[in-house]
Design an enzyme around this catalytic site. Sequence first.
Site, PDB file in Angstrom:
ATOM      1  N   LYS A   1      -5.847  -7.867  -2.303  1.00 29.28           N
ATOM      2  CA  LYS A   1      -6.769  -6.769  -2.597  1.00 29.28           C
ATOM      3  C   LYS A   1      -7.093  -6.844  -4.081  1.00 29.28           C
ATOM      4  CE  LYS A   1      -7.084  -1.732  -2.492  1.00 29.28           C
ATOM      5  NZ  LYS A   1      -6.376  -0.511  -2.092  1.00 29.28           N
TER       6      LYS A   1
ATOM      7  N   ARG B   1     -13.835   6.050  -3.390  1.00 35.61           N
ATOM      8  CA  ARG B   1     -13.138   7.010  -4.258  1.00 35.61           C
ATOM      9  C   ARG B   1     -13.928   8.317  -4.354  1.00 35.61           C
ATOM     10  NH1 ARG B   1     -11.149   2.591  -8.841  1.00 35.61           N
ATOM     11  NH2 ARG B   1      -9.991   1.282  -7.359  1.00 35.61           N
TER      12      ARG B   1
ATOM     13  N   LYS C   1      -6.668   0.064 -12.021  1.00 33.67           N
ATOM     14  CA  LYS C   1      -5.648  -0.414 -11.080  1.00 33.67           C
ATOM     15  C   LYS C   1      -5.306  -1.889 -11.293  1.00 33.67           C
ATOM     16  CE  LYS C   1      -6.597   3.123  -7.557  1.00 33.67           C
ATOM     17  NZ  LYS C   1      -6.613   3.426  -6.117  1.00 33.67           N
TER      18      LYS C   1
ATOM     19  N   LYS D   1      -9.592  -8.141   0.719  1.00 36.09           N
ATOM     20  CA  LYS D   1     -10.436  -6.990   0.411  1.00 36.09           C
ATOM     21  C   LYS D   1     -10.895  -7.055  -1.030  1.00 36.09           C
ATOM     22  CE  LYS D   1     -10.001  -2.037   0.053  1.00 36.09           C
ATOM     23  NZ  LYS D   1      -9.155  -0.904   0.192  1.00 36.09           N
TER      24      LYS D   1
ATOM     25  N   SER E   1     -16.547  -0.036   0.954  1.00 37.27           N
ATOM     26  CA  SER E   1     -17.567   0.995   0.771  1.00 37.27           C
ATOM     27  C   SER E   1     -18.762   0.531  -0.062  1.00 37.27           C
ATOM     28  CB  SER E   1     -16.925   2.231   0.128  1.00 37.27           C
ATOM     29  OG  SER E   1     -16.297   1.893  -1.102  1.00 37.27           O
TER      30      SER E   1
ATOM     31  N   TYR F   1     -17.528  -0.082   7.738  1.00 33.32           N
ATOM     32  CA  TYR F   1     -18.232   1.181   7.976  1.00 33.32           C
ATOM     33  C   TYR F   1     -19.454   0.956   8.865  1.00 33.32           C
ATOM     34  CZ  TYR F   1     -15.134   2.394   4.214  1.00 33.32           C
ATOM     35  OH  TYR F   1     -13.994   2.567   3.484  1.00 33.32           O
TER      36      TYR F   1
HETATM   37  C1  PBG Z   1      -6.468   2.894  -1.810  1.00 33.22           C
HETATM   38  C2  PBG Z   1      -7.566   2.331  -1.013  1.00 33.22           C
HETATM   39  C3  PBG Z   1      -8.846   2.027  -1.531  1.00 33.22           C
HETATM   40  C4  PBG Z   1      -9.623   1.558  -0.471  1.00 33.22           C
HETATM   41  C5  PBG Z   1      -8.829   1.545   0.681  1.00 33.22           C
HETATM   42  N1  PBG Z   1      -7.530   2.023   0.312  1.00 33.22           N
HETATM   43  C6  PBG Z   1      -9.421   2.269  -2.875  1.00 33.22           C
HETATM   44  C7  PBG Z   1      -8.734   1.794  -4.069  1.00 33.22           C
HETATM   45  O1  PBG Z   1      -7.897   0.889  -4.047  1.00 33.22           O
HETATM   46  O2  PBG Z   1      -9.022   2.367  -5.101  1.00 33.22           O
HETATM   47  C8  PBG Z   1     -11.055   1.143  -0.628  1.00 33.22           C
HETATM   48  C9  PBG Z   1     -11.870   1.028   0.591  1.00 33.22           C
HETATM   49  C10 PBG Z   1     -13.320   0.959   0.366  1.00 33.22           C
HETATM   50  O3  PBG Z   1     -13.839   0.860  -0.763  1.00 33.22           O
HETATM   51  O4  PBG Z   1     -14.032   1.023   1.383  1.00 33.22           O
HETATM   52  N2  PBG Z   1      -5.189   2.801  -1.402  1.00 33.22           N
END
Ligand code: PBG
Length: 322
Positions: free
Chosen positions: A194, A204, A216, A247, A273, A312
Site C-alpha cells: 500500500k 479521507r 503516512k 493499492k 477513491s 467503487y
Molecule cells: C486506511 C485506509 C485508506 C484507504 C483504505 N483504508 C486511506 C489511507 O490509507 O489513508 C483508502 C481507500 C481509497 O482511497 O479508496 N486504513
Amino acid sequence: MMRRPRRNRKSPVIRGMVEETRLSVKDFILPLFLIEGNNQKVEVSSMPGIFRYSSDLMIKEIESCMNLGIMAFDIFPAYPENKKDKTATESYNPETFYLKTIEAIKRNFPEACVMTDVAMDPYSSDGHDGLVQDGKILNDETLEILGKMTLAQARAGADIIGPSDMMDGRVGFLRNVLDANGFQEVSIMSYTAKYASAFYNPFRDALDSAPKLGDKKTYQMDPANASEALIEADLDVEEGADFLMVKPALAYLDIIKLLKDNYQVPIAAYNVSGEYAMIKASAQRGWLDGERAMLESLLSIKRAGANVILSYFAKEFASLVK
Ligand code: PBG
C-alpha cells in the site's frame, strides 16, 4: 506469407473468441461507507454516485448489489469526532454501530462475503493508522488494539479482515489472535503493498479520517519502490495471508504483475477513491466517455494479474453487464 494479426480483429465474434481477459461480477469487492443513524444517505462530494449510508439503507443497498451479482463488500465506518480518541477505543466496543451493522448484514445475507478494515484511522483522534506518541507512529504498541479490533470484527461475522495500516508484523499477530479464539476460518487480505498515495483523498473526505499532523510516509510505501513490495509479500505469505493486496491499482499495475508472477496466493488490487474520482470528474465534463474509461481501467487491473478487484465501480459494472 504475411502475418496479418488484423484477421483476429475482423468481427465482434472473432474479437470475442480471442479476448484474453474477461471481467466478471465475481471478481469484485465493493467498498461501502457507513455512517451512524437511520435513513441517511449522503453523497461523497468528491465521489459522485458514491454515498455514505446508515445501517438500514446500507442493507438495502447491499440487497440491490446482490441482485446484480455483487456478493462481496468491504465496509468502512465514518465516526464523528466525539467518538474518536488516541487509542481507538470505539473500534472494539461491541455495541458500536460498525460492528452492529456487520452483524445485521450477515444476519440478513449469510451468503454475502463481508470484509472489514483493521486500522485505527477512522477511530483515532490523531487520524493515523497507529498509536501516536510524540509525533511518532508506534508499531508494536498498536498491535494489541488491532488484535481487539480484529476479534470484535470476527465476532460480528466478518468473513475477511483487511489489515490496512502497512505496519510490521500485523498478519502473523492477527492470524494468531484469530486462531487462538476459534476463528480459524476468518481470512486475512493483507494490504501488502500500500503506497503513500495522493489517490486516497476522496476516501479521507468520505470518512473525515485525514491525519491531523504529518503524513503516512513512515508506514505506507514510497511510490518509487518495487523490490520493497517483494519483501512485504514474503513476510505476508510467511505470516499466513490468504490474499495479497496492491493499492492503489492503476498507477501500480507493474506491482500487481510483479506479485502475480512471484506468488501463488491470490492477488487483490484496490482501485481507490481517487482513481474513481478522476474518471467521474472528467466524464462529468464530457472529457472522457466514463463508461469506456471505467471498463478499460478495470480490465487493465485484471490483465495485470489481479484475481480480485476492490472498486467503487463494482455496482456500475454489474448493472452494465446485466
Ligand atoms: C486506511 C485506509 C485508506 C484507504 C483504505 N483504508 C486511506 C489511507 O490509507 O489513508 C483508502 C481507500 C481509497 O482511497 O479508496 N486504513
